[in-house]
Design an enzyme around this catalytic site. Structure first.
Site, short mmCIF file in Angstrom:
data_model
loop_
_atom_site.label_atom_id
_atom_site.label_comp_id
_atom_site.label_asym_id
_atom_site.label_seq_id
_atom_site.Cartn_x
_atom_site.Cartn_y
_atom_site.Cartn_z
CD GLU A 1 -34.92 -45.72 -2.18
OE1 GLU A 1 -35.12 -46.90 -1.83
OE2 GLU A 1 -34.45 -44.86 -1.43
CD GLU B 1 -38.15 -46.70 1.95
OE1 GLU B 1 -37.73 -47.38 2.90
OE2 GLU B 1 -38.21 -47.12 0.80
C1 FCB Z 1 -35.03 -48.55 0.82
C2 FCB Z 1 -34.07 -47.50 1.35
C3 FCB Z 1 -32.74 -47.52 0.63
C4 FCB Z 1 -32.27 -48.92 0.38
C5 FCB Z 1 -33.32 -49.70 -0.35
C6 FCB Z 1 -32.92 -51.09 -0.71
O1 FCB Z 1 -35.95 -48.88 1.79
O2 FCB Z 1 -34.64 -46.23 1.20
O3 FCB Z 1 -31.83 -46.76 1.38
O4 FCB Z 1 -31.94 -49.49 1.57
O5 FCB Z 1 -34.47 -49.76 0.46
#
Ligand code: FCB
Length: 451
Positions: A362, A173
């Site tokens: 994620e 990210e």
């Molecule tokens: C994302 C991050 C991860 C965690 C989630 C909830 O943006 O990559 O590390 O904080 O959110």
């Protein structure tokens, strides 16, 4: 075990679909001063007054450094076959560059070996926000030297583990850590304003491609990706001003790091502010150094964003219409729950000819979990996964090349500036005793993946 049903089965996704679970070094490992680890920007930031909501730090976190054998076993028991984790740069190079720390190298060998023994395919992220403090002291992501330091670190890591690890993720990210850390000052290193943000963006864009090239050179069989935070952008009204605000927000949140990687340059047309980067670095002739042909793009979409024109917002002229004003379902962090946003983002990313494969690297949600004896009844999280996975399945059926879904996260952990308050795990952690309790959402995955 309680029976949970999902409106789909894993077979609907196909046999080649990858099911994984994700953690990150700083949020989980703990052991902050063990075996020669150097300090990262997050160690420094967490010590500063008022920066972490519950005043906590991640010196122990989930103690993954010592407890990884049990945690990997849990991941396996829940039915996952991919384990995504990140490497802590300062365990490998305590000062960011120069002397290598053999104990750090040895730790990730142990971790990778343990994954492989359990049949968990490792997906290794090279940078999940924990820049060495020694590099930050020389300007961090705002200083061009960081790109060379990153290349050096990546070369060491992939030479070391390249014969065991096939799947590599360069950055986690980039918009997340540059905007929160170098524009808004709410994440490490706590820098504020455009004079930090724009150079940081550009050096991260360069590092994203440079790091990937190092992997390609060193590991012939590597499958190389990088991840993006992304949000479906919705204009508040259909007025021309709000529509334009939405285009700007899209350029900023979704396109600013992806399009340079695809060889399209910065999206200056919709976000004229980025012309400042082009002007500032004109003499460096960086433009073709920003591209790399990634094997997959990691999509991480937690919430959509509704935006409107706002003349009072300096520089960008847009503001968010927060979920609380719109009466929509939200998580414990106030993040809007929207499976249709997930679907829209997948469609949007798949529309780029240069995006060949997508993995949802994620996805997950924080809720106020409370153990009840040996159980944690997190039904809201189950619905969340059901809805978001339903959206992924729908997109896949319509031809979007989305080939995997990795849940964030295995165990509750240290959620950056939120500290331990935000629980995202499939497994509950009592941070005093380090006891783990599988939540109902964990059992739900188990049922889906092994049932
Ligand atoms: C994302 C991050 C991860 C965690 C989630 C909830 O943006 O990559 O590390 O904080 O959110």
């Amino acid at each position: 075990m309680q029976q949970f049903t999902a409106p789909f089965s894993r077979h609907d996704f196909g046999d080649d679909f990858q099911w994984g679970v994700t953690i990150s070094a700083f949020q989980n490992e703990g052991a902050h001063d063990k075996d020669g680890r150097g300090k990262s920007i997050w160690d420094t930031f967490a010590q500063r007054k008022g920066r972490i909501r519950d005043k906590s730090h991640a010196r122990i976190a989930t103690d993954f450094y010592h407890r990884y054998p049990q945690d990997l076993l849990l991941a396996r028991q829940l039915g996952f076959s991919v384990f995504r984790f990140s490497i802590s740069w300062t365990r490998i190079l305590p000062n960011g560059t120069g002397a290598i720390n053999p104990a750090g190298i040895a730790f990730y060998h142990r971790l990778i070996d343990a994954c492989l023994e359990l049949g968990l395919q490792p997906y290794v992220t090279l940078y999940h926000w924990d820049l060495p403090q020694a590099l930050e002291s020389r300007g961090g992501w705002c200083h061009r030297g960081v790109v060379f330091a990153f290349e050096e670190y990546v070369r060491i890591v992939v030479r070391e583990y390249g014969d065991k690890v096939k799947h590599w993720i360069v950055l986690n990210e980039p918009f997340g850590f540059t905007s929160l850390g170098y524009m808004l000052g709410v994440h490490a290193p706590g820098k504020f304003g455009l004079s930090y943000f724009l150079p940081a963006v550009h050096h991260v864009v360069l590092a994203q491609a440079a790091g990937a090239r190092v992997i390609r050179d060193e590991v012939k069989q590597a499958v190389i990706g990088t991840t993006y935070s992304c949000s479906h952008i919705v204009p508040y009204t259909q007025s021309e001003q709000d529509l334009q605000a939405a285009r700007k927000a899209d350029a900023l949140f979704n396109r600013m790091f992806l399009e340079p990687a695809l060889g399209m340059g910065y999206p200056v047309q919709d976000m004229p502010l980025l012309q400042r980067i082009e002007r500032r670095y004109a003499l460096w002739r960086d433009w073709d150094k920003m591209a790399f042909d990634f094997d997959f793009i990691g999509v991480q979409t937690y919430f959509p964003l509704v935006v409107r024109y706002n003349a009072f917002m300096p520089l960008i002229g847009i503001s968010e219409v927060k979920p609380r004003y719109r009466k929509v379902p939200v998580t414990a962090l106030g993040w809007e729950i929207s499976a249709s946003g997930m679907y829209a983002v997948l469609k949007q990313f798949a529309a780029y000819p240069g995006v060949r494969r997508i993995m949802v690297t994620e996805g997950g949600a924080a809720f106020h979990d409370q153990p009840n004896g040996a159980a944690v009844r997190d039904t809201a999280r189950i619905s969340y996964f059901q809805d978001y996975l339903g959206a992924v399945l729908q997109a896949r059926k319509e031809g979007v090349p989305v080939d995997g879904y990795f849940a964030w996260t295995l165990t509750d952990n240290w959620e950056w500036a939120e500290g331990y308050r935000a629980r995202f795990g499939l497994v509950y952690v009592d941070f005093n005793s380090q006891q783990r309790i599988i939540k109902d959402s964990g059992y739900w995955f188990k049922q889906l993946l092994t049932g």
